[in-house]
Design a protein around this motif. Sequence first.
Motif, PDB file in Angstrom:
ATOM      1  N   LYS A   1      75.933 -16.957  -3.341  1.00 23.97           N
ATOM      2  CA  LYS A   1      75.107 -17.911  -4.073  1.00 23.97           C
ATOM      3  C   LYS A   1      75.380 -17.789  -5.574  1.00 23.97           C
ATOM      4  CE  LYS A   1      71.325 -17.810  -0.717  1.00 23.97           C
ATOM      5  NZ  LYS A   1      69.884 -17.517  -0.506  1.00 23.97           N
ATOM      6  N   GLY A   2      75.305 -18.911  -6.248  1.00 23.19           N
ATOM      7  CA  GLY A   2      75.457 -18.936  -7.691  1.00 23.19           C
ATOM      8  C   GLY A   2      74.183 -19.441  -8.348  1.00 23.19           C
ATOM      9  N   PHE A   3      73.836 -18.843  -9.489  1.00 22.33           N
ATOM     10  CA  PHE A   3      72.575 -19.174 -10.152  1.00 22.33           C
ATOM     11  C   PHE A   3      72.829 -19.481 -11.620  1.00 22.33           C
ATOM     12  CE2 PHE A   3      71.608 -16.337  -6.655  1.00 22.33           C
ATOM     13  CZ  PHE A   3      70.498 -16.920  -6.059  1.00 22.33           C
TER      14      PHE A   3
ATOM     15  N   SER B   1      74.637 -23.184  -6.539  1.00 24.04           N
ATOM     16  CA  SER B   1      75.809 -23.261  -5.659  1.00 24.04           C
ATOM     17  C   SER B   1      75.728 -22.158  -4.620  1.00 24.04           C
ATOM     18  CB  SER B   1      77.114 -23.155  -6.458  1.00 24.04           C
ATOM     19  OG  SER B   1      77.212 -21.884  -7.075  1.00 24.04           O
ATOM     20  N   LYS B   2      76.538 -22.311  -3.550  1.00 24.56           N
ATOM     21  CA  LYS B   2      76.624 -21.308  -2.492  1.00 24.56           C
ATOM     22  C   LYS B   2      77.828 -21.648  -1.624  1.00 24.56           C
ATOM     23  CE  LYS B   2      73.534 -21.379   0.683  1.00 24.56           C
ATOM     24  NZ  LYS B   2      72.267 -21.402   1.429  1.00 24.56           N
ATOM     25  N   PHE B   3      78.011 -20.904  -0.535  1.00 19.40           N
ATOM     26  CA  PHE B   3      79.126 -21.186   0.368  1.00 19.40           C
ATOM     27  C   PHE B   3      78.985 -22.595   0.957  1.00 19.40           C
ATOM     28  CE2 PHE B   3      80.886 -21.146   4.715  1.00 19.40           C
ATOM     29  CZ  PHE B   3      82.219 -20.954   4.394  1.00 19.40           C
ATOM     30  N   MET B   4      80.039 -23.357   0.861  1.00 18.07           N
ATOM     31  CA  MET B   4      80.091 -24.767   1.278  1.00 18.07           C
ATOM     32  C   MET B   4      79.083 -25.612   0.520  1.00 18.07           C
ATOM     33  SD  MET B   4      82.611 -25.009   3.217  1.00 18.07           S
ATOM     34  CE  MET B   4      82.428 -26.667   3.871  1.00 18.07           C
ATOM     35  N   GLY B   5      78.762 -25.194  -0.671  1.00 18.97           N
ATOM     36  CA  GLY B   5      77.926 -25.986  -1.548  1.00 18.97           C
ATOM     37  C   GLY B   5      78.323 -25.733  -3.000  1.00 18.97           C
ATOM     38  N   PRO B   6      79.459 -26.236  -3.487  1.00 14.51           N
ATOM     39  CA  PRO B   6      80.313 -27.159  -2.735  1.00 14.51           C
ATOM     40  C   PRO B   6      81.439 -26.453  -1.979  1.00 14.51           C
ATOM     41  CG  PRO B   6      81.060 -27.072  -4.994  1.00 14.51           C
ATOM     42  CD  PRO B   6      79.878 -26.136  -4.915  1.00 14.51           C
ATOM     43  N   GLY B   7      82.055 -27.199  -1.080  1.00 15.22           N
ATOM     44  CA  GLY B   7      83.279 -26.797  -0.403  1.00 15.22           C
ATOM     45  C   GLY B   7      84.236 -27.976  -0.408  1.00 15.22           C
TER      46      GLY B   7
ATOM     47  N   ASN C   1      82.941 -13.349 -10.677  1.00 16.58           N
ATOM     48  CA  ASN C   1      84.046 -14.070 -10.047  1.00 16.58           C
ATOM     49  C   ASN C   1      83.688 -14.315  -8.596  1.00 16.58           C
ATOM     50  OD1 ASN C   1      86.499 -15.349  -9.946  1.00 16.58           O
ATOM     51  ND2 ASN C   1      87.652 -13.619 -10.767  1.00 16.58           N
ATOM     52  N   ASP C   2      84.059 -15.475  -8.079  1.00 17.11           N
ATOM     53  CA  ASP C   2      83.761 -15.792  -6.682  1.00 17.11           C
ATOM     54  C   ASP C   2      84.613 -16.981  -6.267  1.00 17.11           C
ATOM     55  OD1 ASP C   2      82.728 -15.946  -4.185  1.00 17.11           O
ATOM     56  OD2 ASP C   2      80.698 -16.513  -4.777  1.00 17.11           O
ATOM     57  N   ARG C   3      85.595 -16.739  -5.399  1.00 21.16           N
ATOM     58  CA  ARG C   3      86.476 -17.832  -4.993  1.00 21.16           C
ATOM     59  C   ARG C   3      87.089 -17.572  -3.623  1.00 21.16           C
ATOM     60  NH1 ARG C   3      92.245 -19.925  -7.526  1.00 21.16           N
ATOM     61  NH2 ARG C   3      92.101 -22.080  -6.799  1.00 21.16           N
ATOM     62  N   ILE C   4      87.134 -18.625  -2.817  1.00 21.00           N
ATOM     63  CA  ILE C   4      87.882 -18.644  -1.562  1.00 21.00           C
ATOM     64  C   ILE C   4      88.887 -19.779  -1.661  1.00 21.00           C
ATOM     65  CG2 ILE C   4      87.783 -18.888   0.945  1.00 21.00           C
ATOM     66  CD1 ILE C   4      84.851 -18.047   0.820  1.00 21.00           C
ATOM     67  N   PHE C   5      90.158 -19.479  -1.519  1.00 13.23           N
ATOM     68  CA  PHE C   5      91.203 -20.501  -1.625  1.00 13.23           C
ATOM     69  C   PHE C   5      92.249 -20.244  -0.552  1.00 13.23           C
ATOM     70  CE2 PHE C   5      95.303 -22.028  -3.247  1.00 13.23           C
ATOM     71  CZ  PHE C   5      94.993 -23.352  -3.505  1.00 13.23           C
ATOM     72  N   TRP C   6      92.524 -21.274   0.244  1.00  9.48           N
ATOM     73  CA  TRP C   6      93.522 -21.170   1.307  1.00  9.48           C
ATOM     74  C   TRP C   6      94.373 -22.431   1.280  1.00  9.48           C
ATOM     75  CZ3 TRP C   6      92.522 -21.293   7.311  1.00  9.48           C
ATOM     76  CH2 TRP C   6      93.713 -20.973   7.972  1.00  9.48           C
TER      77      TRP C   6
END
Length: 340
Positions: free
Chosen positions: A168-170, A185-191, A137-142
């Motif tokens: 990072k996601g693989f 994927s990674k932080f701000m990729g995408p954002g 799991n990996d999520r930032i939501f505001w």
Amino acid sequence: MKNCLAVFILVLSFCSLDLYAQEIDTIPINTKDLNIKLKRSPLPSRQGPLNFEPVKIPPYIVNAKVNYWKTKTSIGINVNQAQFSDNWKGGGVNSVAVGGLLNWKAEYNKNNYSYVSEVILQYGKIKNKDQLQKKTNDRIFWDNKASFQLSKNWYFFGSINFESQFDKGFSYETVNGTETATLISKFMGPGYLTESIGFEYKPSKYFSTRFGTGTARQTFVLDESLFNDPDPTKPPKESVYGVDYGKTFRNDLAFQIVSAFDKDIFTNTNLKARYAMLIPYEDFGWNRIDHRLDIALTAKINRFMNTSLTGIALFDEDTGTNKIQASQTLALGLAFIFPR
């Protein structure tokens, strides 16, 4: 002797008369129909005016302030672990999984104005023996929304929200018995950054629907390495998450619908759901409509423990597939809620 007897009879007669007189004196008299007037007291009396003087009482000031803010913070920690001996014949692999959740919500209400800010942070990882670490799991939501009440159930709103991920996601594959990972994927990729104005229908406290007639969404891909193909002999990808090669972001004007549901459906059981649909104005088509559904069912076991079932359904061709993506998580762990 006769004289003494005569005296005794005379005394007894007087006593009997006295007793008889007393009995007569105690007989009640009915005064219902009698006109009885009491005599006025002959003593002089004077009645003068009554003088009242006002008394000044100092006002009592209550030192209290009205708080229009209401906040709530939820923290959850989940740990899963499995261990097998070397001679275990039932099959299995040693593993450790850790997950965390932080949900913070602040709400301001005064007269016809309201403001809601919500932050959801999720992160989880699993490590199996002889395998690479993987994210679960990996999520930032505001999300931020300000609104003004127009009628009983309708509001005019403006909102802005941000969404990305921490790590990072693989994608993983095994070649000749060796597991390899490819960065996708990674932080701000995408954002994603989305601004929206429109109207909100809110018939109850636990359900609402936003109609974002004026919506703009920016998609960011800040790391150019995400455009690289796993095969180094091939050229970079033309686009990733809808962002063309050589650029760092893409802007879309669209129509947005966001529905939210948050209610205790049973005792100590909460259902929270959020559905978002985005329809681009420029490139309109059924295959270009983005859908995302988040559902979380949480049951409280005791003061510090709960169990949760979460699920995500996503359709977005910009992610590289034209099929529905889905994920599901079942967890049991500790939960802390402030204020209680």
